[in-house]
Enzyme design. Structure first.
Site, PDB file in Angstrom:
ATOM      1  N   GLU A 104     -14.071  32.084  79.378  1.00 14.10           N
ATOM      2  CA  GLU A 104     -14.800  33.438  79.234  1.00 14.10           C
ATOM      3  C   GLU A 104     -14.788  34.321  80.559  1.00 14.10           C
ATOM      4  OE1 GLU A 104     -18.811  33.837  77.872  1.00 14.10           O
ATOM      5  OE2 GLU A 104     -18.608  31.888  76.600  1.00 14.10           O
ATOM      6  N   ARG A 105     -14.539  35.438  80.157  1.00 19.83           N
ATOM      7  CA  ARG A 105     -14.429  36.624  80.970  1.00 19.83           C
ATOM      8  C   ARG A 105     -15.778  36.544  82.019  1.00 19.83           C
ATOM      9  NH1 ARG A 105     -14.922  42.890  79.362  1.00 19.83           N
ATOM     10  NH2 ARG A 105     -16.843  42.087  78.219  1.00 19.83           N
ATOM     11  N   CYS A 130     -22.618  39.010  73.138  1.00 16.59           N
ATOM     12  CA  CYS A 130     -22.669  37.844  73.504  1.00 16.59           C
ATOM     13  C   CYS A 130     -23.242  36.884  72.103  1.00 16.59           C
ATOM     14  CB  CYS A 130     -23.576  37.221  74.351  1.00 16.59           C
ATOM     15  SG  CYS A 130     -23.307  35.526  74.485  1.00 16.59           S
ATOM     16  N   HIS A 187     -11.053  39.957  73.371  1.00 17.65           N
ATOM     17  CA  HIS A 187     -10.550  38.302  73.301  1.00 17.65           C
ATOM     18  C   HIS A 187      -9.151  38.411  72.927  1.00 17.65           C
ATOM     19  CE1 HIS A 187     -14.726  36.685  72.766  1.00 17.65           C
ATOM     20  NE2 HIS A 187     -15.084  38.007  72.514  1.00 17.65           N
ATOM     21  N   CYS A 213     -18.394  29.663  72.475  1.00 13.13           N
ATOM     22  CA  CYS A 213     -18.476  31.322  72.658  1.00 13.13           C
ATOM     23  C   CYS A 213     -18.529  31.930  71.286  1.00 13.13           C
ATOM     24  CB  CYS A 213     -17.066  31.632  73.447  1.00 13.13           C
ATOM     25  SG  CYS A 213     -17.206  33.524  73.523  1.00 13.13           S
ATOM     26  N   GLY A 214     -19.770  32.344  70.697  1.00 16.36           N
ATOM     27  CA  GLY A 214     -19.888  32.997  69.622  1.00 16.36           C
ATOM     28  C   GLY A 214     -18.805  33.996  69.211  1.00 16.36           C
ATOM     29  N   THR A 215     -18.646  35.142  70.127  1.00 15.49           N
ATOM     30  CA  THR A 215     -17.727  36.104  69.806  1.00 15.49           C
ATOM     31  C   THR A 215     -16.422  35.483  69.774  1.00 15.49           C
ATOM     32  OG1 THR A 215     -18.146  36.785  72.045  1.00 15.49           O
ATOM     33  CG2 THR A 215     -19.107  38.110  70.717  1.00 15.49           C
ATOM     34  N   GLY A 216     -16.231  34.524  70.637  1.00 14.76           N
ATOM     35  CA  GLY A 216     -14.839  34.013  70.699  1.00 14.76           C
ATOM     36  C   GLY A 216     -14.262  33.208  69.300  1.00 14.76           C
ATOM     37  N   ASN A 234     -23.236  38.486  82.730  1.00 15.90           N
ATOM     38  CA  ASN A 234     -22.488  37.284  82.770  1.00 15.90           C
ATOM     39  C   ASN A 234     -22.749  36.538  84.039  1.00 15.90           C
ATOM     40  OD1 ASN A 234     -20.811  37.160  80.491  1.00 15.90           O
ATOM     41  ND2 ASN A 234     -19.157  38.541  81.600  1.00 15.90           N
ATOM     42  N   ASN A 289     -11.875  37.616  77.457  1.00 16.29           N
ATOM     43  CA  ASN A 289     -11.990  36.239  77.099  1.00 16.29           C
ATOM     44  C   ASN A 289     -10.721  35.483  76.436  1.00 16.29           C
ATOM     45  OD1 ASN A 289     -15.082  36.090  77.395  1.00 16.29           O
ATOM     46  ND2 ASN A 289     -14.894  38.216  76.311  1.00 16.29           N
ATOM     47  N   ASN A 327     -23.331  33.726  70.882  1.00 18.66           N
ATOM     48  CA  ASN A 327     -24.597  32.656  70.940  1.00 18.66           C
ATOM     49  C   ASN A 327     -25.570  33.193  71.763  1.00 18.66           C
ATOM     50  OD1 ASN A 327     -22.674  30.749  70.110  1.00 18.66           O
ATOM     51  ND2 ASN A 327     -21.833  30.391  72.186  1.00 18.66           N
TER      52      ASN A 327
HETATM   53  N1  LIG Z   1     -18.340  36.269  78.838  1.00 21.77           N
HETATM   54  C1  LIG Z   1     -18.203  37.183  77.803  1.00 21.77           C
HETATM   55  C2  LIG Z   1     -19.602  37.318  77.363  1.00 21.77           C
HETATM   56  C3  LIG Z   1     -20.305  36.260  76.749  1.00 21.77           C
HETATM   57  C4  LIG Z   1     -19.914  35.804  75.228  1.00 21.77           C
HETATM   58  C5  LIG Z   1     -20.599  34.595  74.861  1.00 21.77           C
HETATM   59  N2  LIG Z   1     -20.635  33.260  75.414  1.00 21.77           N
HETATM   60  C6  LIG Z   1     -20.534  34.563  73.355  1.00 21.77           C
HETATM   61  O1  LIG Z   1     -20.969  33.527  72.928  1.00 21.77           O
HETATM   62  O2  LIG Z   1     -20.148  35.567  72.583  1.00 21.77           O
HETATM   63  C7  LIG Z   1     -17.654  38.539  78.028  1.00 21.77           C
HETATM   64  O3  LIG Z   1     -17.645  38.978  79.249  1.00 21.77           O
HETATM   65  O4  LIG Z   1     -17.126  39.249  77.063  1.00 21.77           O
END
Ligand SMILES: N[C@@H](CCC[C@H](N)C(=O)O)C(=O)O
Length: 540
Positions: A297-298, A150, A242, A306-309, A141, A279, A152
């Site tokens: 984001e964390r 991550c 999340h 944020c893709g995972t978000g 990060n 996050n 994205n």
């Molecule tokens: N900041 C996140 C990791 C990055 C997530 C990302 N931007 C995405 O697109 O998923 C973390 O510390 O978990």
């Protein structure tokens, strides 16, 4: 790029995903620190994609060529390019020759700084695959912490690998080992990347959150007091944690644009119920298939996407009965398509991944960064808005043939010349001239000396026009080329593929070479005076 895609083979490469979330190979607190000069074998080793993972003749054929980034043997430099997925931007590092990231978390944080560094939400490393996967992805990060995954970033990773390995096929997928287990991105025909993000993890202790589970093992629409306000939250891990909220308890639906993210975000991130931090996604429901989300984001703060978000958001929306399994999630940087598929319980994310600001800018961002002892050292760079590094010399600069112009010198620009440079000098030569009667000596096409230190470019058609350009340009002197004529002379084409090199010398003194400047005189005079060099290569 467009030409390469047009010429792409109509092959579809795919790799079967196996179970994911099988193991975490990173702990979010342990950062391997490695100094680049301590690597035992720093020589570049082009990655040969194993036939068990990607078994295509097309891949074998194209993967050996790695012209995308300059791969210098024994290099102490870090090669990288910037990509973004909906404005969530990353520095992508070619780390295929080592299983440890080439820079430390501290160095990554410095590179990510938007004022004192390159600027990015994170640094992503493309490492050799493990556990039978094609590649490993690791990410720091922007604060230097290491997340497991991550979304994205993995789309950017896929496009980066395709460029590095020269894999220009219509559809391409490969297996990527991440801290969240196996992830499978697939580049689609339209350039978008669809990613099998695996199964969401809902068990409270595994997210991890200390909030008590209230629906099976999961935390769904639970109360969380943040700064004296009670929010309803659902906790989901997509490999990384999340906390998703649709609003405060008993309150109206969230209007996400009205939120002060910078104020509230860190309070969620560091809340005691999230032992690995979190996050946080703030979500507004437009319809059961259309959501709007802003993210804190964390380790990176407010980002444009944020893709995972987005994946966690749809999972939470389904669990709270607010949306169906197929949703469009609008983020500040643009939309992502998310599907939480019932049949396999996997979440699928589709969205774009782009190199930052296209080709020219990408060249400008191909800095070489010395990893030790200073965290960031930007090497001199020579570019041309008309010539791709490792690309073809455009016809208009050649000496003959359709489209050739009469001795039109190409534009060149340079950046980051070392401090103390008094006078850059430029030599352009054909490296592959073959004289049947003599040794293979590079043949000069252009020699330019006495360039004042404030001049940073030679415009197109500059050769022979010093007086016309006037000002500081009038002080520049052109030497003679291989034909013993002053100025630029474009190459003719005896056969395709010859190497043409533009080399800029940063000199600590002006060169006094008399009236007739030749390449040989220059090379002799500059000895002991070269503070740095920058090279642009192409073929004609
Ligand atoms: N900041 C996140 C990791 C990055 C997530 C990302 N931007 C995405 O697109 O998923 C973390 O510390 O978990």
């Amino acid at each position: 790029m467009a030409e390469a895609i047009a010429a792409a083979a109509a092959t579809s490469l795919s790799v079967k995903p196996s179970n994911r979330h099988s193991q975490l190979f990173l702990s979010s607190t342990s950062f391997p620190i490695i100094r680049l000069n301590s690597l035992k074998n720093p020589n570049f080793r082009p990655l040969v994609v194993s036939s068990t993972s990607i078994d295509s003749a097309a891949t074998q054929k194209t993967s050996s060529k790695t012209s995308f980034l300059d791969q210098r043997e024994g290099s102490r430099y870090l090669h990288f390019v910037k990509y973004h997925g909906l404005g969530n931007d990353f520095i992508l590092v070619d780390n295929r020759d080592s299983s440890e990231p080439k820079i430390t978390p501290e160095q990554a944080a410095k590179l990510c700084d938007r004022n004192f560094g390159i600027g990015a939400d994170g640094v992503i490393f493309a490492l050799p695959g493990i556990n039978g996967t094609d590649y490993t992805m690791r990410i720091f990060n922007s604060d230097g912490s290491e997340p497991e995954m991550c979304g994205n970033g993995v789309r950017c990773f896929a496009r980066f690998i395709a460029e590095l390995e020269n894999l220009h096929v219509k559809k391409l997928s490969f297996s990527v080992h991440t801290g969240a287990g196996l992830i499978v991105p697939e580049i689609q025909e339209d350039g978008q990347v669809k990613v099998d993000m695996g199964e969401p993890v809902l068990k409270a202790a595994d997210v991890p959150t200390k909030l008590a589970a209230n629906k099976n093992d999961a935390v769904v629409k639970s109360e969380l007091v943040v700064d004296g306000v009670t929010w309803n939250v659902t906790c989901v891990s997509m490999g990384n944690p999340h906390c998703v909220t649709f609003g405060i308890k008993g309150g109206q639906d969230l209007q996400v644009d009205a939120l002060n993210l910078a104020q509230i975000g860190p309070k969620f991130e560091h809340h005691e119920v999230f032992p690995a931090r979190t996050n946080t996604e703030f979500v507004q429901v437009y319809s059961p298939s259309h959501l709007k989300m802003r993210v804190w984001e964390r380790g990176a703060g407010a980002t444009l996407a944020c893709g995972t978000g987005a994946c966690a958001t749809v999972v939470a929306a389904v669990l709270e009965g607010r949306a169906g399994r197929n949703c469009m999630v609008d983020l500040p940087g643009g939309p992502l398509e998310i599907e939480w598929r019932e049949e396999d319980n996997h979440v699928y994310m589709t969205g774009p991944a782009e190199m930052v600001h296209g080709k020219l800018f990408q060249l400008l961002l191909c800095f070489e960064t010395r990893a030790v002892p200073d965290p960031v050292y930007v090497k001199s760079l020579l570019v041309s808005p008309e010539i791709d590094n490792e690309g073809r010399l455009p016809r208009k600069y050649r000496g003959e043939g359709q489209g050739a112009k009469k001795n039109l010198s190409p534009p060149v620009e340079w950046y980051n010349v070392p401090e103390g440079t008094k006078s850059p000098a430029l030599v352009v030569q054909d490296l592959d001239i073959s004289d049947p009667d003599g040794p293979n000596v590079p043949w000069p096409h252009w020699v330019v000396v006495n360039i004042p230190p404030h001049v940073k470019r030679l415009p197109e058609g500059f050769s022979g026009k010093e007086e016309e350009f006037g000002g500081e340009y009038a002080l520049i002197k052109e030497g003679v080329n291989g034909w013993k004529l002053p100025g630029w002379r474009g190459p003719v084409l005896p056969k395709h593929g010859r190497r043409f090199e533009f080399k800029l010398y940063a000199l600590d003194d002006e060169s006094h070479l008399g009236n007739k400047v030749t390449k040989e005189k220059l090379e002799e005079a500059v000895q002991g005076h070269v503070l740095g060099e920058a090279v642009l290569k192409c073929r004609f």
